[in-house]
Write a protein that holds these residues in place. Structure first.
Motif, mmCIF file in Angstrom:
data_model
loop_
_atom_site.group_PDB
_atom_site.id
_atom_site.type_symbol
_atom_site.label_atom_id
_atom_site.label_comp_id
_atom_site.label_asym_id
_atom_site.label_seq_id
_atom_site.Cartn_x
_atom_site.Cartn_y
_atom_site.Cartn_z
ATOM 1 N N PHE A 26 20.931 -29.853 9.653
ATOM 2 C CA PHE A 26 20.018 -29.656 8.537
ATOM 3 C C PHE A 26 19.855 -28.164 8.331
ATOM 4 N N SER A 27 19.288 -27.796 7.209
ATOM 5 C CA SER A 27 19.020 -26.381 6.962
ATOM 6 C C SER A 27 17.535 -26.214 6.665
ATOM 7 N N SER A 28 17.076 -24.993 6.823
ATOM 8 C CA SER A 28 15.670 -24.691 6.606
ATOM 9 C C SER A 28 15.567 -23.289 6.034
ATOM 10 N N GLN A 29 14.614 -23.089 5.144
ATOM 11 C CA GLN A 29 14.372 -21.772 4.580
ATOM 12 C C GLN A 29 12.886 -21.443 4.695
ATOM 13 N N PRO A 30 12.427 -21.165 5.923
ATOM 14 C CA PRO A 30 11.003 -20.858 6.089
ATOM 15 C C PRO A 30 10.651 -19.531 5.418
ATOM 16 N N GLU A 31 9.402 -19.439 5.010
ATOM 17 C CA GLU A 31 8.897 -18.222 4.395
ATOM 18 C C GLU A 31 7.598 -17.814 5.074
ATOM 19 N N VAL A 32 7.315 -16.530 5.048
ATOM 20 C CA VAL A 32 6.082 -15.994 5.600
ATOM 21 C C VAL A 32 5.451 -15.119 4.531
ATOM 22 N N GLY A 33 4.150 -15.289 4.345
ATOM 23 C CA GLY A 33 3.426 -14.457 3.379
ATOM 24 C C GLY A 33 2.304 -13.711 4.067
ATOM 25 N N PHE A 34 2.021 -12.521 3.610
ATOM 26 C CA PHE A 34 0.943 -11.708 4.168
ATOM 27 C C PHE A 34 -0.024 -11.337 3.055
ATOM 28 N N PHE A 35 -1.308 -11.384 3.363
ATOM 29 C CA PHE A 35 -2.349 -10.910 2.473
ATOM 30 C C PHE A 35 -2.973 -9.703 3.153
ATOM 31 N N VAL A 36 -2.862 -8.547 2.531
ATOM 32 C CA VAL A 36 -3.323 -7.315 3.141
ATOM 33 C C VAL A 36 -4.722 -7.009 2.622
ATOM 34 N N GLU A 37 -5.642 -6.786 3.540
ATOM 35 C CA GLU A 37 -7.027 -6.463 3.195
ATOM 36 C C GLU A 37 -7.206 -4.952 3.219
ATOM 37 N N THR A 38 -7.778 -4.434 2.159
ATOM 38 C CA THR A 38 -7.996 -2.989 2.095
ATOM 39 C C THR A 38 -9.419 -2.614 2.496
ATOM 40 N N ARG A 39 -10.333 -3.583 2.464
ATOM 41 C CA ARG A 39 -11.713 -3.309 2.888
ATOM 42 C C ARG A 39 -11.793 -3.336 4.403
ATOM 43 N N PRO A 40 -12.797 -2.691 4.983
ATOM 44 C CA PRO A 40 -12.958 -2.761 6.443
ATOM 45 C C PRO A 40 -13.200 -4.204 6.889
ATOM 46 N N VAL A 41 -12.636 -4.559 8.024
ATOM 47 C CA VAL A 41 -12.781 -5.903 8.573
ATOM 48 C C VAL A 41 -13.905 -5.876 9.599
ATOM 49 N N GLU A 42 -14.883 -6.763 9.426
ATOM 50 C CA GLU A 42 -16.031 -6.785 10.329
ATOM 51 C C GLU A 42 -15.660 -7.314 11.716
ATOM 52 N N HIS A 43 -14.868 -8.389 11.766
ATOM 53 C CA HIS A 43 -14.474 -8.984 13.039
ATOM 54 C C HIS A 43 -12.993 -9.345 12.977
ATOM 55 N N GLU A 44 -12.332 -9.191 14.104
ATOM 56 C CA GLU A 44 -10.930 -9.587 14.181
ATOM 57 C C GLU A 44 -10.826 -11.045 14.607
ATOM 58 N N VAL A 45 -9.931 -11.782 13.958
ATOM 59 C CA VAL A 45 -9.676 -13.178 14.283
ATOM 60 C C VAL A 45 -8.711 -13.236 15.458
ATOM 61 N N ILE A 46 -9.024 -14.075 16.419
ATOM 62 C CA ILE A 46 -8.174 -14.295 17.585
ATOM 63 C C ILE A 46 -7.625 -15.714 17.484
ATOM 64 N N THR A 47 -6.316 -15.853 17.622
ATOM 65 C CA THR A 47 -5.703 -17.172 17.725
ATOM 66 C C THR A 47 -5.133 -17.273 19.129
ATOM 67 N N ASP A 48 -5.568 -18.294 19.844
ATOM 68 C CA ASP A 48 -5.234 -18.429 21.251
ATOM 69 C C ASP A 48 -4.983 -19.906 21.543
ATOM 70 N N THR A 49 -4.607 -20.199 22.754
ATOM 71 C CA THR A 49 -4.337 -21.586 23.108
ATOM 72 C C THR A 49 -4.926 -21.929 24.466
ATOM 73 N N LEU A 50 -5.396 -23.137 24.582
ATOM 74 C CA LEU A 50 -5.695 -23.742 25.871
ATOM 75 C C LEU A 50 -4.458 -24.568 26.166
ATOM 76 N N GLY A 51 -3.693 -24.170 27.154
ATOM 77 C CA GLY A 51 -2.430 -24.840 27.397
ATOM 78 C C GLY A 51 -2.293 -25.306 28.819
ATOM 79 N N ASN A 52 -1.459 -26.305 28.984
ATOM 80 C CA ASN A 52 -1.131 -26.828 30.302
ATOM 81 C C ASN A 52 0.382 -27.016 30.316
#
Length: 187
Positions: A26-52
């Motif tokens: 099969f074939s795949s054509q994934p895409e990634v998009g970015f939204f850039v914020e120009t204003r100051p960011v109050e808090h940074e988002v953390i993406t993490d995992t609980l893994g086993n």
């Protein structure tokens, strides 16, 4: 916001499973998009995992539970949850155990389907106080009946691995720690 420092390397991990034989590609054509914020960011988002990744699901079991947990070190605003597993997974659940003894079901996915993985986003962030314990559980069906439907060998024990025919037990979450300090370019 999610900080990406100049010179950072971004890596994306996609799972594909090609069965052997003709006409299985099969074939795949994934895409990634970015939204850039120009204003100051109050808090940074953390993406993490609980893994086993230290488990082994025995052959021919219909309801095998794998769990993992973490206790929060800071007051936290929970933004989203994403359970991730493969073909044998049949259910997932996230539960919060608060420092005052209360417990709350955060997410219940009683009919997990590896083909329809969803990130569950809160409409409004959920406050979890420091000391809250988050437990994530998955249940797996490694029986012959499920193996026939999902095309895996239920007569063998299976552990953690990257292939679709291996298994995973990962409870992703995105959150903001409330007592963090805004990060500047100098940090």
């Amino acid at each position: 916001g999610l900080r990406v420092k100049p010179g950072s390397t971004l890596a994306f991990n996609m799972h594909f499973n090609k069965e052997p034989g003709p006409d299985t590609g099969f074939s795949s054509q994934p895409e990634v998009g970015f939204f850039v914020e120009t204003r100051p960011v109050e808090h940074e988002v953390i993406t993490d995992t609980l893994g086993n990744n230290g488990f082994e699901i025995p052959p021919n079991v219909s309801s095998y539970r794998i769990g993992m947990a973490r206790t929060l070190k800071k007051d936290t605003m929970l933004l989203s949850l994403w359970p991730h597993a493969h073909l044998r997974a049949v259910a997932s659940r996230y539960i919060a155990y608060y420092p005052d003894g209360r417990e709350e079901l955060l997410l219940d996915v009683p009919n997990y389907d590896q083909g329809w993985q969803v990130t569950y986003k809160y409409k409004e962030p959920k406050l979890l106080p420091k000391g809250t314990r988050i437990e994530v559980d998955f249940w797996y069906d490694n029986t012959e009946e499920r193996g026939v439907r999902q095309r895996f060998n239920a007569n063998r024990a299976i552990g953690f691995g990257p292939r679709t025919n291996d298994e995973m037990s990962l409870g992703f979450l995105s959150y903001v720690e409330l007592d963090d300090k805004p990060t500047t370019d100098e940090n």
